[in-house]
Design a protein around this motif. Structure first.
Motif, PDB file in Angstrom:
ATOM      1  N   PRO A 145       0.563  -1.384   0.018  1.00 53.09           N
ATOM      2  CA  PRO A 145      -0.205   0.034  -0.130  1.00 53.09           C
ATOM      3  C   PRO A 145       1.295   1.150  -0.152  1.00 53.09           C
ATOM      4  N   ALA A 146       0.275   2.107  -0.247  1.00 55.52           N
ATOM      5  CA  ALA A 146       1.139   3.633  -0.811  1.00 55.52           C
ATOM      6  C   ALA A 146       1.613   4.024   0.022  1.00 55.52           C
ATOM      7  N   PRO A 147       0.255   4.249   1.521  1.00 52.97           N
ATOM      8  CA  PRO A 147       1.043   4.903   2.845  1.00 52.97           C
ATOM      9  C   PRO A 147       2.275   4.234   3.484  1.00 52.97           C
ATOM     10  N   PHE A 148       2.795   2.755   2.987  1.00 55.56           N
ATOM     11  CA  PHE A 148       3.450   2.149   3.344  1.00 55.56           C
ATOM     12  C   PHE A 148       5.339   2.807   3.313  1.00 55.56           C
ATOM     13  N   ARG A 149       5.307   3.409   2.209  1.00 61.96           N
ATOM     14  CA  ARG A 149       6.332   4.189   1.607  1.00 61.96           C
ATOM     15  C   ARG A 149       7.188   4.738   2.684  1.00 61.96           C
ATOM     16  N   GLY A 150       8.868   4.069   2.953  1.00 63.72           N
ATOM     17  CA  GLY A 150       9.548   4.902   3.906  1.00 63.72           C
ATOM     18  C   GLY A 150       8.858   4.937   5.506  1.00 63.72           C
ATOM     19  N   SER A 151       8.349   4.155   5.939  1.00 62.51           N
ATOM     20  CA  SER A 151       7.554   3.635   7.188  1.00 62.51           C
ATOM     21  C   SER A 151       8.725   2.991   7.512  1.00 62.51           C
ATOM     22  N   GLY A 152       9.039   2.879   9.611  1.00 57.01           N
ATOM     23  CA  GLY A 152      10.152   2.195   9.635  1.00 57.01           C
ATOM     24  C   GLY A 152       9.913   0.657   9.767  1.00 57.01           C
ATOM     25  N   LEU A 153       8.894   0.412   9.111  1.00 53.90           N
ATOM     26  CA  LEU A 153       8.878  -0.833   9.295  1.00 53.90           C
ATOM     27  C   LEU A 153       9.251  -1.586   8.021  1.00 53.90           C
ATOM     28  N   THR A 154       8.744  -0.418   6.914  1.00 49.51           N
ATOM     29  CA  THR A 154       9.125  -0.710   5.640  1.00 49.51           C
ATOM     30  C   THR A 154      10.647  -0.979   5.535  1.00 49.51           C
ATOM     31  N   VAL A 155      11.013   0.112   5.708  1.00 52.06           N
ATOM     32  CA  VAL A 155      12.360   0.263   5.967  1.00 52.06           C
ATOM     33  C   VAL A 155      13.452  -0.939   6.595  1.00 52.06           C
ATOM     34  N   SER A 156      12.739  -1.229   7.089  1.00 54.54           N
ATOM     35  CA  SER A 156      13.585  -2.252   8.416  1.00 54.54           C
ATOM     36  C   SER A 156      13.829  -3.915   7.542  1.00 54.54           C
ATOM     37  N   ALA A 157      12.298  -3.819   6.790  1.00 54.33           N
ATOM     38  CA  ALA A 157      12.098  -5.830   6.318  1.00 54.33           C
ATOM     39  C   ALA A 157      12.563  -5.518   4.628  1.00 54.33           C
ATOM     40  N   TYR A 158      12.410  -4.188   3.803  1.00 53.83           N
ATOM     41  CA  TYR A 158      12.514  -3.502   2.929  1.00 53.83           C
ATOM     42  C   TYR A 158      13.763  -3.226   1.850  1.00 53.83           C
ATOM     43  N   ARG A 159      14.142  -2.430   2.532  1.00 49.58           N
ATOM     44  CA  ARG A 159      15.468  -1.440   2.578  1.00 49.58           C
ATOM     45  C   ARG A 159      16.139  -2.413   1.463  1.00 49.58           C
ATOM     46  N   GLY A 160      16.647  -1.898   0.031  1.00 50.24           N
ATOM     47  CA  GLY A 160      17.372  -2.130  -0.551  1.00 50.24           C
ATOM     48  C   GLY A 160      16.267  -3.098  -2.234  1.00 50.24           C
ATOM     49  N   ALA A 161      15.075  -2.891  -2.177  1.00 50.83           N
ATOM     50  CA  ALA A 161      14.434  -3.238  -2.646  1.00 50.83           C
ATOM     51  C   ALA A 161      13.372  -1.981  -3.678  1.00 50.83           C
ATOM     52  N   GLU A 162      12.912  -2.562  -5.218  1.00 49.12           N
ATOM     53  CA  GLU A 162      12.217  -0.427  -5.548  1.00 49.12           C
ATOM     54  C   GLU A 162      10.990  -1.103  -5.244  1.00 49.12           C
ATOM     55  N   PHE A 163      10.763   0.534  -4.478  1.00 51.01           N
ATOM     56  CA  PHE A 163       9.023   0.358  -3.968  1.00 51.01           C
ATOM     57  C   PHE A 163       7.757   0.488  -5.110  1.00 51.01           C
ATOM     58  N   ALA A 164       6.713  -0.496  -5.071  1.00 48.24           N
ATOM     59  CA  ALA A 164       6.075  -0.096  -6.021  1.00 48.24           C
ATOM     60  C   ALA A 164       4.613  -0.007  -4.895  1.00 48.24           C
ATOM     61  N   GLY A 165       4.039   1.372  -4.605  1.00 51.12           N
ATOM     62  CA  GLY A 165       2.952   1.904  -4.370  1.00 51.12           C
ATOM     63  C   GLY A 165       1.567   1.453  -4.626  1.00 51.12           C
ATOM     64  N   ILE A 166       0.936   0.579  -4.522  1.00 48.88           N
ATOM     65  CA  ILE A 166      -0.538   0.731  -4.657  1.00 48.88           C
ATOM     66  C   ILE A 166      -1.852   0.904  -4.223  1.00 48.88           C
ATOM     67  N   ASP A 167      -2.524   2.309  -4.392  1.00 43.28           N
ATOM     68  CA  ASP A 167      -3.568   2.883  -3.810  1.00 43.28           C
ATOM     69  C   ASP A 167      -5.047   1.710  -3.217  1.00 43.28           C
TER      70      ASP A 167
END
Length: 366
Positions: A145-167
């Motif tokens: 989900p687009a609001p997850f971009r840059g969240s602490g959990l997203t950075v902790s779990a997925y940093r290094g991957a490209e982010f594709a946000g969905i609405d």
């Protein structure tokens, strides 16, 4: 374990520093693209129940489609802990996401990992490089989900991957397939409907059955759209169980349980109790006596020695409660005054060590 899923998948794709410890190559065959779908809350023991609503999952359970194996989550069996274990290939004691909520050492603040932004800095709070970072130059993307971009959990779990946000949830399948068609690599996606229905309505509810049906349709659509050189893996972060009224305890109702507590964190099936100075022994003794066989009550040192979190980095030790309470059976312990009152209204829970909570599936489709 859940820690092996992404390293094995990246190894199949040729990442030099990863090992296929799950022998995924024997199930996928030669592929250049892998999609990984994590279904929040779809524990291995829930597949048969989900199969009643989802024809594809019925075929999986019957052995007619794909392959299915059983893995285990890390502890506590809760979403933020499991997602970071998945994303890093590391145990909670290494990456430091030691519960749904944790006490920030040196403060009375409770950090809720799913609502975490940039404080504390996620790269410091969770210092382990992710599998996505370690697997370069294999391309990777996460569809969230687009609001997850840059969240602490997203950075902790997925940093290094490209982010594709969905609405919206409807965008998950098109976005994952679009990322797959961009070129070789790994695409990760996440769906939460099953877990939400379990918490709010219960696993035995019609709403949960409907969420399982919709999840089966998502998997069917992904399979139908896979490129010829791609495989789909489906896994989960935990399972769960419904908790009846007579299995519910609230520490606020018993002065002996609430005495000496400074901060309560974790969640109802797996509690971190932080005591006022000098009160830890009394807290441990009171909870041990009152809960009896309904829970295992550990000191911090005993919880670490028992290996509940794997090997714990010294800098993460203070995030663990002075007392750790692991509920058995179907017991939950609420913490009125320390957590939102909505928690006590939920029906389905997870977090503890039972197979219903920790066993997760790994499904493979070509």
């Amino acid at each position: 374990m859940i820690t092996e899923v992404l390293p094995s998948a990246f190894a199949v794709l040729g990442a030099p520093d990863c090992s296929d410890t799950l022998d995924l190559a024997a199930r996928t065959g030669p592929v250049r693209r892998i999609a990984v779908l994590l279904v929040d809350g779809l524990g291995h023991h829930l597949l048969s129940r989900a199969a009643e609503s989802a024809p594809l999952l019925a075929d999986v359970v019957a052995g007619r489609v794909g392959s299915a194996t059983e893995l285990a989550s890390t502890l506590p069996s809760t979403t933020p802990t499991s997602l970071v274990s998945l994303g890093t290939g590391a145990t909670p004691g290494e990456h430091g996401i030691l519960g749904f909520t944790v006490n920030v050492p040196g403060t009375d603040r409770v950090l809720t990992h799913i609502y975490w932004d940039s404080d504390p800095d996620p790269r410091t709070w969770q210092p382990v490089p992710t599998v996505f970072e370690r697997s370069a130059p294999v391309r990777s993307a996460v569809v969230l989900p687009a609001p997850f971009r840059g969240s602490g959990l997203t950075v902790s779990a997925y940093r290094g991957a490209e982010f594709a946000g969905i609405d919206s949830a409807d965008g998950l399948v098109p976005a994952m397939l679009a990322e797959l068609t961009r070129g070789p690599g790994l695409v990760f996606g996440y769906t939460a409907g099953v877990d939400t229905a379990a918490h709010v309505h219960g696993i035995a509810s019609e709403q949960w059955a409907d969420a399982a049906r919709r999840t089966g349709e998502v998997i069917e659509q992904l399979i139908a759209g896979l490129p010829e050189d791609a495989a789909l893996l489906v896994t989960a972060d935990h399972g769960g169980l419904d908790v009846p009224a007579d299995a519910r305890i609230d520490l606020a109702d018993d002065p002996a349980l609430s005495a000496g507590l400074r901060v309560v964190a974790g969640e109802p099936r797996f509690r971190h109790l932080h005591a006022h100075d000098g009160a830890a022994a009394e807290v441990h003794a009171a909870w041990t006596q009152i809960l009896g066989t309904r829970a295992r009550v550990f000191t911090r040192d005993d919880a670490v020695a028992a290996g509940l979190f794997g090997t714990v980095r010294p800098e993460h030790l203070a995030r663990i409660g002075d007392v750790v309470v692991v509920c058995d059976g179907d017991t939950v312990v609420f913490a009125r005054g320390f957590e939102p009152p909505e928690v006590a209204k939920l029906i389905g829970f997870h977090g503890s060590t039972t197979a219903a909570e920790t066993a997760i599936p790994l499904l493979c489709f070509r």
